[in-house]
Write a protein that holds these residues in place. Sequence first.
Motif, PDB file in Angstrom:
ATOM      1  N   VAL A 241     -21.852  37.457  -6.696  1.00 41.44           N
ATOM      2  CA  VAL A 241     -22.132  37.891  -8.063  1.00 41.44           C
ATOM      3  C   VAL A 241     -22.434  36.667  -8.910  1.00 41.44           C
ATOM      4  N   LEU A 242     -23.628  36.660  -9.497  1.00 42.58           N
ATOM      5  CA  LEU A 242     -24.052  35.589 -10.395  1.00 42.58           C
ATOM      6  C   LEU A 242     -24.190  36.176 -11.786  1.00 42.58           C
ATOM      7  N   ARG A 243     -23.291  35.780 -12.664  1.00 46.11           N
ATOM      8  CA  ARG A 243     -23.338  36.301 -14.037  1.00 46.11           C
ATOM      9  C   ARG A 243     -24.059  35.299 -14.933  1.00 46.11           C
ATOM     10  N   ILE A 244     -24.954  35.837 -15.761  1.00 44.18           N
ATOM     11  CA  ILE A 244     -25.744  35.022 -16.675  1.00 44.18           C
ATOM     12  C   ILE A 244     -25.334  35.339 -18.112  1.00 44.18           C
ATOM     13  N   ASP A 245     -24.888  34.328 -18.837  1.00 33.48           N
ATOM     14  CA  ASP A 245     -24.534  34.448 -20.249  1.00 33.48           C
ATOM     15  C   ASP A 245     -25.438  33.556 -21.082  1.00 33.48           C
ATOM     16  N   PRO A 246     -25.522  33.797 -22.387  1.00 33.41           N
ATOM     17  CA  PRO A 246     -26.212  32.843 -23.257  1.00 33.41           C
ATOM     18  C   PRO A 246     -25.444  31.520 -23.288  1.00 33.41           C
ATOM     19  N   PRO A 247     -26.104  30.410 -23.523  1.00 34.53           N
ATOM     20  CA  PRO A 247     -25.405  29.122 -23.609  1.00 34.53           C
ATOM     21  C   PRO A 247     -24.296  29.169 -24.669  1.00 34.53           C
ATOM     22  N   GLY A 248     -23.135  28.629 -24.310  1.00 30.60           N
ATOM     23  CA  GLY A 248     -22.018  28.585 -25.240  1.00 30.60           C
ATOM     24  C   GLY A 248     -21.223  29.864 -25.358  1.00 30.60           C
TER      25      GLY A 248
ATOM     26  N   ARG B 147     -21.311  42.264 -20.388  1.00 30.04           N
ATOM     27  CA  ARG B 147     -20.290  41.665 -21.243  1.00 30.04           C
ATOM     28  C   ARG B 147     -19.071  42.585 -21.228  1.00 30.04           C
ATOM     29  N   VAL B 148     -18.173  42.356 -22.176  1.00 32.23           N
ATOM     30  CA  VAL B 148     -16.947  43.141 -22.254  1.00 32.23           C
ATOM     31  C   VAL B 148     -17.271  44.632 -22.186  1.00 32.23           C
ATOM     32  N   LEU B 149     -16.670  45.418 -21.370  1.00 26.53           N
ATOM     33  CA  LEU B 149     -15.692  45.169 -20.331  1.00 26.53           C
ATOM     34  C   LEU B 149     -16.041  45.973 -19.072  1.00 26.53           C
ATOM     35  N   ALA B 150     -16.737  47.110 -19.267  1.00 21.76           N
ATOM     36  CA  ALA B 150     -17.009  47.986 -18.127  1.00 21.76           C
ATOM     37  C   ALA B 150     -17.890  47.320 -17.081  1.00 21.76           C
TER      38      ALA B 150
ATOM     39  N   VAL C  63     -27.059  44.553 -12.631  1.00 21.53           N
ATOM     40  CA  VAL C  63     -26.101  45.347 -13.405  1.00 21.53           C
ATOM     41  C   VAL C  63     -26.127  44.827 -14.833  1.00 21.53           C
ATOM     42  N   HIS C  64     -26.358  45.717 -15.798  1.00 20.99           N
ATOM     43  CA  HIS C  64     -26.446  45.260 -17.186  1.00 20.99           C
ATOM     44  C   HIS C  64     -25.982  46.344 -18.149  1.00 20.99           C
ATOM     45  N   GLY C  65     -25.638  45.900 -19.344  1.00 16.72           N
ATOM     46  CA  GLY C  65     -25.108  46.803 -20.354  1.00 16.72           C
ATOM     47  C   GLY C  65     -25.871  46.751 -21.653  1.00 16.72           C
TER      48      GLY C  65
END
Length: 458
Positions: free
Chosen positions: A218-225, A200-203, A266-268
């Motif tokens: 690059v496939l980014r996965i976010d929570p729905p919404g 997530r934001v930003l690094a 890659v994760h934060g």
Amino acid sequence: MRDFPSQNMFRVIPGDHWPSCYAVAELANRSLAAVGVALAELTNATNLSAQTLPITLDQRRAALWFRYSFRPQGWEMPNLWDPLAGDYRTEDGWIRLHTNLPHHRAAALNVLDCNPEPEAVRDAVAHQPGDALEQAIVAAGGVAAAMRSAAEWQAHPQGQAVASEPLIAWTNARPIHMRERPSATLERPLAGLRVLDLTRVLAGPVATRTLAAFGATVLRIDPPGWDEPGVLQDISLGKQMSSLDLRTDHGRDQFEALLAKADVLVHGFRPGALEGLGYDGPKLRKLAPNLIDVRLNAYGWSGPWAKRRGFDSLVQMSSGIAERGQRWAAGGQITPDTAAKPVPLPVQALDHATGYLMAAAVLNALTKANQGDPVGDARLSLARTAHALATLTEHHGDDSSPAVPLMGALDADYSNRIEQTSWGPGHRLLPPLKVGKTTMRWDPPATASGTAAPNWPG
């Protein structure tokens, strides 16, 4: 890689820099150069080049990319900040509240017990000691940082813990066998590389955006919404933006299928957070035994604050950066009753620099794997990058002319190409880094979260 590359490893095209009492331009140069050096080493290790490639960095462009890379055409960007976010005077100093996320905002208001208005927050904060208020908001699940001096941070248990950590820490070294990537070329050396992005934001998003610039998928996965107003336009460039609900069996099954085919994760997440979802180290290695794992957090990986939530602006308050900026801006005339506000860095330099260092760590791990060397998991933090910044001084090479303060981007700093994003058209800054004939290039435009299917292409 443990430190920034030396200045003789890359060539800098001199340019303007952001005004600061810290060597922000040097941090931008060194962190981007770390990407260039690591990419050059990878091209040798993968036999894409038989010679050492020259690394060229445009200092003005590097500085501009440390702020914001996209300029909309014919429409306005959303506001980056919640109205309650900012610096507030306490009874003994200053504190910064970060309220962009709804649950962080709710936690701060619950502790302050006031109306959700800046004036009400200001009044509620003014009569409380900074450290106690910081601790109360953090305990409630919020994020806040009282302003400390560099000396106070150096004496703090967390400051001491961070100072003992390397810039990039490697753990759990093991043999990794990389897939063949026949589509990789000298122009697109990361073509065919699958990067699963949980940042997530930003690094973290800066790191994966950088990998995409050299051809990685690059496939980014976010929570729905999920949304990051005013941010995704900058950092979703070159990525496939998808969403999954890891709280459901179906979402977890899809995630594990993606993970099994990924080359890089890659994760934060804070220490223990990914484990809390059921994905500790052994589980990750079982699902993807040849996975390169690069992660970051805010306050470091050891010490009492290792699990504390944080952002660039908060780490600047905690580590003494904002306090030194306050004294610098006031000409050193700071007294206990002064009204001078904290003065942070002119850009979110800790985020951007850490992001580039994360990308360099991925490249370094790829080189090790291709050479048959053991590869560890890489750990970085914003606080450790802040510690590194404090040791840097601006380097002007043979140019003895005074540095020119950078005031912002001009038309000539942007590409003529129109980028059609999910929000509207605009122009992207020209890229800052070149490695031999390899330039940074992004094919997919910036897109909103959830606009792509959670699948690897092909």
